[in-house]
Design an enzyme around this catalytic site. Structure first.
Site, PDB file in Angstrom:
ATOM      1  N   HIS A   1       0.809  -1.217   0.000  1.00  9.71           N
ATOM      2  CA  HIS A   1       0.000   0.000   0.000  1.00  9.71           C
ATOM      3  C   HIS A   1       0.843   1.267   0.000  1.00  9.71           C
ATOM      4  O   HIS A   1       0.358   2.340  -0.307  1.00  9.71           O
ATOM      5  CB  HIS A   1      -0.981   0.001   1.173  1.00  9.71           C
TER       6      HIS A   1
ATOM      7  N   ASP B   1       0.246  -7.651   1.221  1.00 16.29           N
ATOM      8  CA  ASP B   1       0.631  -6.263   1.488  1.00 16.29           C
ATOM      9  C   ASP B   1       2.146  -6.124   1.594  1.00 16.29           C
ATOM     10  O   ASP B   1       2.666  -5.456   2.485  1.00 16.29           O
ATOM     11  CB  ASP B   1      -0.034  -5.719   2.749  1.00 16.29           C
TER      12      ASP B   1
ATOM     13  N   SER C   1       4.290   2.749   7.844  1.00 15.94           N
ATOM     14  CA  SER C   1       4.078   1.573   7.000  1.00 15.94           C
ATOM     15  C   SER C   1       5.313   1.208   6.196  1.00 15.94           C
ATOM     16  O   SER C   1       5.955   2.066   5.587  1.00 15.94           O
ATOM     17  CB  SER C   1       2.924   1.801   6.038  1.00 15.94           C
TER      18      SER C   1
END
Length: 483
Positions: free
Chosen positions: A211, A244, A326
């Site tokens: 992402h 992911d 992230s």
């Protein structure tokens, strides 16, 4: 548990200014992918937790769609948002999903019961920790706080040289920061955000969350900046929406890259110390500490649009993780990478007028053993490989197990003829309650556990049929690609 992954596209925002070229090598960018809500997050606590992925509400009794990507998780309160926006669990419609990929997971509502023997909590919907607007805001706040003038005080004595022993947080951070990067990803239209990554090998491969780089996959712009201020253009080598995980490669990579040492996430214990590195709200090279607060936490996250979902059996940590973290490394006390920070559980309102949520001590990381396998496949072939059982399971929020649906989608069979589940003797209506020694309380939990394995692995399936418990051996099949 479903969480939001970072990586939601947002208008680019100013990032914290890089340190001077002569700054200590210890400083390294810490960035989280927007919306990862690449999403991520980790889902494991008795009550269903919401993560930084937006979830769509609504369940149906229809059989899961075996196509990829799986349906997004059900709607839930926003948590760590991607790209500066609040993220909640993606809405997963329908009662089931193709188990060849795992089951689509829905955000469960809080329950008073503890489920099957209280051993497994409902799948959490977590938010992906994203960058973007959050990064710009973080920089603005920091800059304004520092603008109030300062007073210089002279001291007649010097404290001398400070020595930091190996194993201290300062020593671990000093060694790891030079091998972390702050990633800026933007689509061809200019929308994007900020995240983090770390050096995987000397050839210039950087591992991060899907992402974080999703905006730049199809013709966008991608760059990675080291703590010393050196910035490199990069390209996406491969990305795995379901896991992911993504791998990018630096263009004109320097010859002195130092890959971070990978640990063994299977050996991690609850209570072990953790160190997270990233760029929360755009504040690059940020280091936070905590412990492993839980393992094998089922987490489902989405990109915030309800169209894509990721599943993980995550490491849960209370180290402060926020939008922008992230893709950054989660380290153990020796400096080994044990996970990739991906999602957080948080309140629905992040404050500061951004809609992004912040850390409340519930962060989730993809175990490095799984991420390593995925990264190696992406480098080798450019495509992810997923383990599958070849059956469609219900996504309904229950604590009784993962039920194989009675009907498939669009006239397909709920159990693939000749597939792994069929060969193992599983039939529609069977309720899978364990995969090896892992208790399965729902379809999403089953998906996350399946994906911790590799195609060809043999697993023991415990299931209920007609009120009686049975076990069978099953060899996992494989599926290549996200579509």
């Amino acid at each position: 548990m479903s969480t939001e992954n970072e990586g939601t596209a947002v208008p680019p925002a100013p990032s914290a200014p890089p340190p001077p070229a002569d700054a200590p090598a210890a400083s390294a960018p810490q960035g989280a992918h927007p919306g990862s809500a690449p999403a991520a997050g980790d889902p494991y606590g008795p009550p269903a937790a919401q993560a930084h992925h937006d979830a769509g509400a609504g369940e149906s009794s229809s059989a899961p769609d075996p196509s990829w990507p799986p349906p997004p998780p059900p709607s839930t309160p926003a948590y760590s948002g991607d790209g500066g926006a609040g993220h909640g669990a993606a809405g997963h419609g329908g009662g089931g999903w193709g188990a060849g990929w795992g089951t689509t997971h829905q955000q469960p509502a809080p329950k008073n019961g503890r489920g099957r023997g209280g051993l497994v909590a409902a799948v959490l919907v977590a938010a992906l920790v994203a960058g973007g607007l959050g990064g710009g805001l973080g920089y603005t706040l920091a800059r304004e706080n520092d603008s109030g003038g300062s007073t210089t005080v002279s001291s007649a004595t010097s404290g001398g040289n400070v020595k930091r022993d190996p194993g201290t947080v300062a020593a671990v951070a000093a060694a790891a920061l030079p091998s972390t990067v702050t990633i800026e990803a933007a689509s061809s239209s200019g929308e994007g955000g900020t995240g983090t990554g770390f050096v995987f090998d000397k050839q210039g491969h950087i591992v991060t969350n899907n992402h974080v780089v999703a905006d730049a996959v199809d013709g966008g712009n991608l760059s990675a900046t080291f703590p010393n201020g050196k910035k490199y253009e990069a390209e996406v080598v491969g990305n795995a929406q379901g896991y992911d995980v993504a791998v990018i490669k630096l263009k004109n990579a320097p010859s002195d890259l130092k890959p971070l040492t990978l640990g063994n996430s299977d050996d991690v214990a609850v209570g072990d110390s953790t160190i997270a590195i990233g760029a929360p709200f755009g504040l690059s090279n940020t280091v936070t500490t905590g412990i492993i607060s839980a393992k094998n936490r089922p987490v489902a996250s989405s990109d915030g649009t309800g169209s894509k979902a990721s599943y993980m059996s995550a490491l849960q940590t209370d180290a402060s993780i926020n939008p922008g973290n992230s893709g950054g490394p989660l380290l153990d006390a020796q400096g080994n990478v044990i996970g990739i920070n991906s999602a957080i559980q948080s309140t629905s309102n992040g404050g500061f007028g951004t809609g992004q949520a912040g850390s409340i001590g519930l962060g989730f990381a993809i175990p490095i053993n799984q991420a390593k396998y995925v990264a190696q496949e992406l480098i080798r072939t450019g495509k992810p490989v997923y383990a599958k059982i070849g059956a469609s399971v219900s996504l309904e929020d229950t604590t009784n197990g993962a039920k194989i649906t009675e009907q498939g989608v669009g006239g397909t069979e709920p159990v693939d003829p000749g597939g792994p589940a069929d060969k193992a003797g599983l039939k529609p209506g069977d309720v899978i309650t364990k995969l090896d020694d892992r208790v399965i309380d729902s379809g999403p939990t089953l998906i996350g556990e399946i994906w911790t394995h590799k195609p060809g692995d043999e697993v023991t399936i415990t299931y209920e049929r007609g009120g009686k418990e049975h076990t069978t051996e099953l060899t996992l099949g494989s599926r290549v690609g996200d579509s």
